[in-house]
Every structure is written in structure tokens, then in C-alpha cells.
Motif scaffolding. Structure first.
Motif, short mmCIF file in Angstrom:
data_model
loop_
_atom_site.label_atom_id
_atom_site.label_comp_id
_atom_site.label_asym_id
_atom_site.label_seq_id
_atom_site.Cartn_x
_atom_site.Cartn_y
_atom_site.Cartn_z
N ALA A 1 0.79 -1.07 0.59
CA ALA A 1 -0.36 0.20 0.10
C ALA A 1 0.94 1.11 0.19
N ALA A 2 2.05 0.93 0.54
CA ALA A 2 2.90 2.46 0.94
C ALA A 2 4.60 2.32 -0.33
N ASP A 3 3.77 1.33 -1.19
CA ASP A 3 4.78 1.33 -2.33
C ASP A 3 6.48 1.49 -1.65
N VAL A 4 7.41 0.53 -0.44
CA VAL A 4 7.48 0.16 -0.22
C VAL A 4 8.26 -1.14 -0.20
N SER A 5 9.86 -1.76 0.40
CA SER A 5 9.70 -3.15 0.79
C SER A 5 8.80 -3.28 1.95
N ALA A 6 8.61 -5.03 1.97
CA ALA A 6 8.44 -5.80 3.47
C ALA A 6 9.33 -5.75 4.16
N HIS B 1 11.74 -3.22 4.45
CA HIS B 1 11.23 -1.76 5.47
C HIS B 1 10.54 -2.14 6.14
N VAL B 2 9.31 -1.76 6.10
CA VAL B 2 9.23 -1.97 7.05
C VAL B 2 9.39 -2.41 7.86
N SER B 3 9.53 -4.14 7.71
CA SER B 3 10.07 -4.49 9.07
C SER B 3 11.54 -3.79 10.38
N LEU B 4 12.37 -3.24 8.96
CA LEU B 4 14.04 -2.37 9.70
C LEU B 4 12.62 -1.48 10.77
N VAL B 5 11.85 -0.88 9.83
CA VAL B 5 11.24 0.34 10.86
C VAL B 5 11.25 -0.28 12.27
N GLU B 6 9.65 -0.72 11.37
CA GLU B 6 9.24 -1.99 13.23
C GLU B 6 9.87 -2.17 14.28
N MET C 1 8.52 9.09 5.58
CA MET C 1 8.39 7.72 5.22
C MET C 1 6.80 7.39 6.72
N ILE C 2 7.41 8.60 7.55
CA ILE C 2 6.76 7.69 8.45
C ILE C 2 5.14 8.27 8.23
N LEU C 3 5.27 8.99 8.00
CA LEU C 3 3.45 9.83 6.87
C LEU C 3 3.06 9.60 6.36
N ARG C 4 3.55 8.11 5.54
CA ARG C 4 3.38 7.37 4.53
C ARG C 4 3.30 6.18 4.76
N LEU C 5 3.30 6.07 5.91
CA LEU C 5 2.75 4.66 6.35
C LEU C 5 2.15 5.04 7.18
N ALA C 6 1.43 6.07 7.63
CA ALA C 6 0.23 6.63 9.08
C ALA C 6 -0.67 7.14 7.69
N GLU C 7 -0.67 7.87 6.56
CA GLU C 7 -1.03 7.57 5.50
C GLU C 7 -2.70 6.18 5.25
N GLN C 8 -1.57 5.69 4.87
CA GLN C 8 -2.22 3.90 4.47
C GLN C 8 -2.60 3.68 5.64
N LEU D 1 -5.32 12.70 12.65
CA LEU D 1 -3.78 13.31 12.48
C LEU D 1 -2.87 13.37 13.82
N ARG D 2 -3.98 13.38 15.51
CA ARG D 2 -3.49 13.75 16.39
C ARG D 2 -2.75 13.12 16.83
N GLU D 3 -2.19 11.31 16.50
CA GLU D 3 -1.67 10.20 16.14
C GLU D 3 -0.70 9.55 15.79
N ARG D 4 -0.85 11.26 14.66
CA ARG D 4 0.62 11.20 13.62
C ARG D 4 1.36 11.98 14.22
N ASN D 5 0.88 12.78 14.62
CA ASN D 5 1.90 13.98 15.39
C ASN D 5 2.65 12.79 16.81
N ARG D 6 2.39 11.69 17.34
CA ARG D 6 3.07 11.28 18.30
C ARG D 6 4.00 10.65 17.98
N LEU D 7 4.02 10.03 16.37
CA LEU D 7 4.19 9.08 15.55
C LEU D 7 5.59 9.68 14.93
N LEU D 8 5.72 11.07 15.15
CA LEU D 8 5.95 12.21 14.77
C LEU D 8 7.09 11.83 15.98
N LEU D 9 6.76 12.78 16.95
CA LEU D 9 7.80 12.73 18.30
C LEU D 9 8.37 11.38 18.45
N ALA D 10 7.79 10.69 18.87
CA ALA D 10 8.32 9.31 19.10
C ALA D 10 9.89 8.91 18.61
#
Length: 257
Positions: free
Chosen positions: A25-30, A32-37, A47-54, A59-68
Motif C-alpha cells: 500500500a505504501a509502495d515500499v519493501s516489506a 523496510h517496514v520490518s526494519l522500521v518496526e 516515511m512515517i507520514l506515508r505509512l501513517a496515511e496508509q 492526525l493527533r496520533e501522527r504527531n505522536r508518531l513523529l515525536l516518538a
């Protein structure tokens, strides 16, 4: 405190997606998703916002992802008033006024009423004054025995419908405040969950005032592509008469008043 990878994994599980599903869905490799997680790759804000969109992350939780991830939040949270969000406030008021004489109101993520039109005024007569102290909570107003609950003929069905809606809302965007409201107002009546709610629009709320019944169904309107947290969490609840007699209550001069 959770890492950004752990939070993304939680959202992926909540959406019932595999790493491969998300990657496609995000047009990245599986991989890469594994490495991020697992924290072996530090994702960029993009990349965070790209995955969050899919993952349809609010939006409130997207900010939390960025802060993390040690990054600056992207989305503002401004008060919903004429000074901070004049265009949005004007749009909401236009929708509410256009719906008169029928009731309509705007609520936030915890169902606190932000503003309403004059159509709801007849329903507030006799409500306990403390329930009308701002912020007025729509769930408490409707389900509290000192509010509208004694006037709702099909209260068990309404509770069942609200259980479905709030469960869906919490699955989309978990919120401790809304969870507490659910536990307070709906969980004690869990037996109502067996009521039929197959078609939400086909189940009207039936009110009885002074021996007269009003049948109303509702629709929900949200902003299509908000970039502000406040707007992302606003919903407009509009109520329509389900029969001619109910319509007359609102349209006939002085009817029901």
C-alpha cells in the motif's frame, strides 16, 4: 515510552494488515517496514507520514508518531473559534443554520458539543441544569436519566447503536476519555448489545414529549481532508424527521413548543 516502530506496529495490527500488506500500500519493501518496526532503521518524517496515511492514523496520533521518532509534530491543534479557524467555523455554522428547523450540532472526538443550531432547543427543556454546563457532552445529555433518556422510547436500541459507533470510533482512534464515557454510560447496559442495529439509518430515535412521539434519524458529516487536529476530530450530527408527523413538529408554527 513506545518507539515509533512499536507504535506503527500497533497501528498495523489494529488495521489487521500484514507487513507485506502495508508495504504494498505504501509502495515500499516489506523488509523496510520490518526494519522500521524493529527499530533497525530510523524513518524520516516523510516515511512515517506515508505509512501513517496508509494506516489511516488520525492526525493527533501522527504527531505522536513523529515525536516518538524525535521529530517535530506536523499538525497544528487550534481552538475552533472565529479567531483561530474562521473559515471552518463559518462553514460549520452555515451547515447548522441550513439544517434548521431540524436539529443539528457539532461534536468533538469525545462527543462534547462544540456548537448547535436552534433545532435542539426544544429538547433541552427539563434537562438537569448541570448537564447543560459547558462543555455539554452529547452522550451524557442523551443517556443520563436526568437528561433525555426518559424521553427516548427505544432507549435500548439507541444504546446498542451508540455501542457500535463508539466501538468503531475507538478502534479507529483510541481515546481514554471516550473509553471512560463508554464505561460509564454504556457498559452497564451491555445487555442492550443484542438489539438489532443492522442498518443504522433505518433505526430512528423515538422521543416522547407530552404524549407526542417524534421519530428522527441522523447523518454524520466530517471535514474531507483536514490538516488541523481540531477539524480532523469534528463531526456534525444532523437529525431529520422520519415521518410527516415528526416533520410537522418542527415546521408548524408553535408546534410542540
Amino acid at each position: 515510552m513506545h518507539t515509533v516502530g512499536e507504535l506503527l506496529r500497533q497501528w498495523r495490527h489494529r488495521r489487521r494488515l500484514s507487513q507485506l500488506d502495508l508495504a504494498i500500500a505504501a509502495d515500499v519493501s516489506a523488509r523496510h517496514v520490518s526494519l522500521v518496526e524493529t527499530g533497525r532503521s530510523r524513518p524520516s518524517a516523510g516515511m512515517i507520514l506515508r505509512l501513517a496515511e496508509q494506516l489511516d492514523v488520525p492526525l493527533r496520533e501522527r504527531n505522536r508518531l513523529l515525536l516518538a521518532a524525535g521529530l517535530a509534530p506536523r499538525y497544528a491543534e487550534r481552538p475552533l473559534d472565529r479567531k483561530a479557524l474562521p473559515a471552518a467555523w463559518d462553514a460549520i455554522e452555515r451547515v447548522l443554520r441550513a439544517h434548521e428547523p431540524y436539529p443539528a450540532l457539532a461534536v468533538d472526538r469525545r462527543w462534547d458539543i462544540v456548537t448547535s443550531n436552534r433545532g435542539i432547543d426544544p429538547f433541552l427543556a427539563g434537562v438537569a441544569p448541570d448537564l447543560l454546563v459547558p462543555p455539554v457532552n452529547m452522550l451524557r445529555l442523551g443517556l443520563d436519566p436526568r437528561g433525555l433518556a426518559p424521553h427516548i422510547v427505544n432507549l435500548a436500541q439507541v444504546r446498542a447503536l451508540l455501542c457500535v459507533r463508539i466501538a468503531r470510533q475507538l478502534a479507529t482512534a483510541p481515546d481514554p476519555g471516550l473509553t471512560a464515557l463508554h464505561e460509564e454510560l454504556l457498559a452497564p447496559h451491555s445487555g442492550d448489545a443484542g438489539q438489532p442495529v443492522e442498518s443504522e439509518i433505518a433505526i430512528p430515535m423515538v422521543f416522547r414529549f407530552g404524549g407526542r412521539e417524534l421519530r428522527l434519524f441522523s447523518t454524520t458529516t466530517t471535514f474531507g481532508t483536514p490538516t488541523d487536529i481540531t477539524l480532523d476530530e469534528i463531526a456534525i450530527e444532523s437529525y431529520y424527521p422520519a415521518d410527516a408527523e415528526s416533520a410537522a413538529y418542527f415546521t408548524a408554527p408553535g408546534a410542540g413548543r
